[in-house]
Design an enzyme around this catalytic site. Structure first.
Site, PDB file in Angstrom:
ATOM      1  N   HIS A  75       0.834  -1.206   0.000  1.00 18.17           N
ATOM      2  CA  HIS A  75       0.000   0.000   0.000  1.00 18.17           C
ATOM      3  C   HIS A  75       0.869   1.256   0.000  1.00 18.17           C
ATOM      4  O   HIS A  75       0.660   2.172  -0.807  1.00 18.17           O
ATOM      5  CB  HIS A  75      -0.902  -0.034   1.235  1.00 18.17           C
ATOM      6  N   GLU A  76       1.853   1.310   0.906  1.00 16.15           N
ATOM      7  CA  GLU A  76       2.670   2.515   1.024  1.00 16.15           C
ATOM      8  C   GLU A  76       3.531   2.732  -0.219  1.00 16.15           C
ATOM      9  O   GLU A  76       3.673   3.861  -0.704  1.00 16.15           O
ATOM     10  CB  GLU A  76       3.544   2.447   2.272  1.00 16.15           C
ATOM     11  N   HIS A  81       1.641   4.306  -2.986  1.00 19.11           N
ATOM     12  CA  HIS A  81       1.497   5.759  -2.895  1.00 19.11           C
ATOM     13  C   HIS A  81       2.614   6.451  -3.670  1.00 19.11           C
ATOM     14  O   HIS A  81       2.402   7.492  -4.309  1.00 19.11           O
ATOM     15  CB  HIS A  81       1.539   6.220  -1.431  1.00 19.11           C
ATOM     16  N   GLU A  93      -6.218   6.521  -2.094  1.00 17.15           N
ATOM     17  CA  GLU A  93      -6.169   5.443  -1.104  1.00 17.15           C
ATOM     18  C   GLU A  93      -6.619   4.108  -1.698  1.00 17.15           C
ATOM     19  O   GLU A  93      -6.027   3.057  -1.407  1.00 17.15           O
ATOM     20  CB  GLU A  93      -7.052   5.801   0.094  1.00 17.15           C
ATOM     21  N   HIS A 130      -9.875   7.686   3.571  1.00 15.91           N
ATOM     22  CA  HIS A 130      -9.769   6.268   3.889  1.00 15.91           C
ATOM     23  C   HIS A 130     -11.135   5.578   3.846  1.00 15.91           C
ATOM     24  O   HIS A 130     -11.212   4.351   3.769  1.00 15.91           O
ATOM     25  CB  HIS A 130      -9.128   6.075   5.255  1.00 15.91           C
TER      26      HIS A 130
END
Length: 546
Positions: free
Chosen positions: A359-360, A363, A383, A448
């Site tokens: 996920h990070e 980004h 997100e 989120h």
């Protein structure tokens, strides 16, 4: 959060003579299997297009353009992504993508805004100190009266083209440390003439040899020999490394200047066998972070042909053991790094599970491509993009200790958290906050929670509606319109979403725009009359995006 800037483009001279000279100097090439245009040639072709199409694209002599990203398809089709400035001020929502045929001729453009960029003045009526004070007040208001330490706020003058008619604005990043010494941050956009707040959003994009990890079992690691020991640095993946933040935190302002920066001391080991699988050994968390980074790098490389986050073969780095009982993880453009807290031990453990690391890192990919604004529906898509790719990374890894599923963060939550995961992509509302279906108020939700719409779409497109068990986890997904959706598989979801993100989405893309972008991507990959194209439309309709 600021974006790393790439090679600067020249000032536009919007005249027919200029266009003719550029066209003569940079005649289009004919692409074939052996002579597909290079990235440099694509930029040259796009420069011709900018001069020829300046009026249609709303470009004037007061603006400058800057190449952010270039994609050349296998058939030679070219897509050049630009940022722009107006009278030397960054334009929020000024980004666009120029699409070119294999021979370099102009096909069209994807634009974040079609509004005319023309301001009567770039002199603010609201002073910078007042803008800073309002941003600081906004950050304090989000902390429910909590005493913040070392709060700083420094404004930057910009042109806001994201919120209707373009206007002069102050973009202010307010940052501070909370009572535990962990960072909190908020970006506030203020009208530089009236003083009204235009928008505000959290700045930190969060999810919130071999090694024995906390969550993934014993995993392989590529490391670097250093004398008689080894460093947790991977030379095969752009020298990506993992360091110990020593439970310290950053304090930065304006997104670029850090008056306090937590360390990232690279982990070393004597025998190249890292960690013991428990939090007692600080290296165990580092194993998870490095393994997650390696696996995410491999996913984007093997599946999408992307060589690292920025597509340039360069690695990022991880910081683990960040802050004190920090229940979060985040990607930061300013350090090109991923940072992971240890959790509070009651509700969460260290936030380094495979889907969170994926996920990070995603980004970072978003920041280098569409740069989706981290507020409103665009923020929800930002997100959702990270949840989608974090999930696909988990499936791609094929790790028996952490099988693929459509839950986010299920490995890090503890009994005190009250549910089995941070988010549920099959039915997002299971967390009690996220949206299953689009409504006109979706943009007012925390990003989120508005991400649930994109997550729900992704699940339906890949797996379809109904019940099934994946990774030992029971999933069930209904539709908002009562329809039945047949999934086309995770691989096709990933291909469609990646192309939509890198070729068609821009900073202002909302859910309606995401529908158009993914349909364009499905058309490119499978054809406008394909089952895949129809499935994309059906999955969006199933979450009320028509």
């Amino acid at each position: 959060m600021s974006r790393i800037r790439h090679a600067r483009g020249s000032r536009l001279a919007v005249t027919a003579a200029t266009a003719a000279l550029l066209a003569a100097a940079l005649s289009p090439t004919t692409a074939g299997a052996a002579d597909r245009p290079t990235r440099a040639q694509a930029v040259q072709h796009a420069a011709v297009a900018l001069a020829q199409q300046a009026g249609a694209l709303g470009l004037t002599a007061a603006q400058e353009t800057q190449v952010r990203d270039v994609i050349v398809d296998r058939d030679g089709t070219q897509h050049v992504r630009y940022d722009r400035t107006y009278r030397q001020l960054p334009v929020l929502g000024g980004d666009f993508v120029v699409h070119l045929a294999p021979d370099g001729t102009y096909r069209g453009a994807s634009r974040a805004t079609r509004a005319t960029l023309s301001l009567p003045s770039v002199t603010p009526l609201l002073s910078a100190p007042k803008a800073a004070g309002r941003a600081a007040d906004s950050l304090r208001a989000t902390r429910l009266g909590e005493a913040l330490k070392r709060l700083t706020a420094k404004p930057e003058l910009v042109v806001d083209a994201l919120h209707g008619t373009p206007k002069l604005a102050w973009r202010t990043n307010a940052v501070a440390l909370d009572a535990r010494g962990n960072p909190v941050a908020r970006t506030v956009l203020t009208d530089a003439r009236s003083g009204a707040q235009i928008d505000a959003w959290d700045t930190l994009e969060s999810a919130s040899g071999d090694g024995r990890s906390l969550y993934g079992g014993t995993v392989p690691l590529e490391t670097t020999a250093a004398g008689t020991s080894y460093r947790l640095t991977d030379p095969t993946r752009g020298d990506t490394y993992t360091g110990d933040a020593a439970n310290r935190s950053d304090l930065c302002f304006l997104g670029t200047i850090c008056v306090v920066r937590a360390p990232s001391t690279v982990f070393t080991d004597a025998d190249n066998h890292w960690g013991d699988g428990t939090t007692t050994d600080r290296a165990s968390v580092a194993v998870d972070a490095q393994y997650g980074t390696d696996t995410t790098w491999d996913y984007f490389h093997d599946v999408h042909g992307r060589n690292g986050i920025a597509g340039d073969g360069k690695g990022s780095y991880n910081r683990v053991h960040y802050g004190t009982r920090y229940n979060n993880a985040f990607w930061d453009d300013t350090c090109f790094c991923m940072t992971y807290g240890d959790g509070d031990g009651t509700n969460m453990g260290p936030l380094v599970s495979l889907d969170i690391t994926g996920h990070e890192m995603a980004h970072g990919v978003t920041s280098k491509t569409a740069a989706l604004t981290y507020s409103g529906e665009s923020g929800g898509l930002n997100e959702a993009t990270s949840d989608i790719f974090g999930t696909l990374v988990e499936f791609h890894a094929g790790n028996a200790s952490d099988e693929g599923d459509w839950l986010i963060g299920e490995k890090v939550v503890r009994e005190g958290f009250g549910r089995e995961a941070l988010r549920y992509m099959d039915r997002p509302s299971r967390d009690g906050l996220s949206a299953d279906c689009w409504t006109a108020t979706a943009g007012s939700l925390d990003v989120h929670y508005s991400s649930g719409i994109g997550n729900h779409f992704a699940y339906l497109l890949a797996e379809g509606s109904g019940a099934k068990t994946l990774g030992g986890v029971a999933h069930t997904s209904s539709t908002c319109d009562g329809s039945t959706v047949r999934g086309i598989g995770r691989a096709k979801l990933g291909a469609i979403w990646y192309r939509a993100l890198t070729v068609y989405m821009t900073s202002s893309t909302d859910y309606a725009g995401a529908r158009a972008a993914t349909l364009n991507a499905a058309r490119d990959l499978y054809g406008a009359g394909s089952a895949e194209y129809a499935a994309v439309g059906a999955a969006w309709s199933a979450v009320n995006v028509d």
